[in-house]
Design a protein around this motif. Structure first.
Motif: not given
Ligand code: ADP
Ligand code: MG
Length: 248
Positions: A85-92, A148-149, A167-168
């Motif tokens: 899984g991947m979580v980005f700074q900019s949520f996406e 982000q959550r 950088e979440p």
């Protein structure tokens, strides 16, 4: 020692413009471990994560997921991304989809779940990130911390073997950072295997089992979270004191 989930060996990335962003990075991530990657802007942190998730192809080196090399032409990219899984700074997040549908999308198309099963899983993960009340909302009506959550819930829904966070909390207003860090800390406590790129040094020290410090595309120091208080190299000492100056 727990099983190795991710193994990165001699990773190299030279971008097409010639920037040598990653110069031989090696580290392992064990089952249930949280590894924090720290380092100055431009040190190659995002490049490492993007290679692991195959958003970009490394120039050289080996990336293994549970002993199986994933950076080969024959490894199925969609399969890799559903396991990592991947979580980005900019949520996406998809702005035209409600919170619930942002989460069910991957479950339906990649995991081939029925609508009702996907919604069941979505509600379960939204509860874990404390976003159950906003299932019908569109991302545009959420705060950055809430977005982000939801992005974290979307990653969790796929039941990944490891989650990469880039950088979440960097795009969040200061008062919203806490709720996201609390969510990530909760996952660490539950034993989720994670790699977290972060500038939140206190968070890294408190949550990570291990710290990898990148400098100019190389691992300049690596060790238990105690290296934040007792860095061995001058480079890490300097980096930490530059961060402390910023935050006073
Ligand atoms: P960090 O996440 O630590 O700030 P990055 O991995 O984003 O660092 O970047 C490492 C280096 O690679 C930087 O010099 C950056 O300018 C360069 N870089 C990043 N992405 C690209 C790209 N798509 N094309 C060319 N150079 C890039
Ligand atoms: Mg970055």
């Amino acid at each position: 020692m727990a099983d190795v989930v991710l193994s990165i060996r001699d990773l190299q990335k030279i971008y097409s413009g010639g920037v040598h962003a990653v110069k031989g990075v090696t580290f392992d991530v064990h089952e249930g471990e949280s590894v924090a990657i720290i380092g100055s802007s431009g040190s190659g942190k995002s490049t490492v994560l993007r290679c692991i998730n195959r958003l970009i192809e490394p120039t050289d080196g080996v990336i293994e997921l549970r002993g199986e090399q994933i950076n080969t032409p024959v490894a199925d990219v969609n399969q890799v991304r559903s396991r990592i899984g991947m979580v980005f700074q900019s949520f996406e997040l998809f702005s035209h989809l409600k919170v619930l549908d942002n989460i069910t999308l991957g479950l339906r198309h990649v995991r081939r779940m029925s609508k009702s099963k996907a919604e069941e899983v979505a509600l379960e993960v939204l509860e874990r990130v404390d976003m159950l009340e906003r299932v019908e909302a569109y991302p545009g009506n959420l705060s950055g911390g809430q977005k982000q959550r939801v992005a974290i819930a979307r990653a969790l829904a796929m039941k990944p073997e490891v989650i990469l966070f880039d950088e979440p909390t960097s795009a969040l207003d200061p008062e919203l950072i806490g709720s996201v860090l609390k969510t990530i800390r909760g996952l660490a406590d539950e034993g989720m295997t994670m790699v977290i790129v972060t500038h939140e040094i206190n968070f890294a020290r408190d949550v990570a089992d291990r710290i990898v410090y990148l400098d100019h595309g190389k691992v300049a120091e690596e060790g238990p979270s105690s290296i934040i208080n007792e860095p061995k190299t001058e480079r890490l000492q300097k980096f930490l004191s530059s961060i402390n100056e910023e935050s006073v």
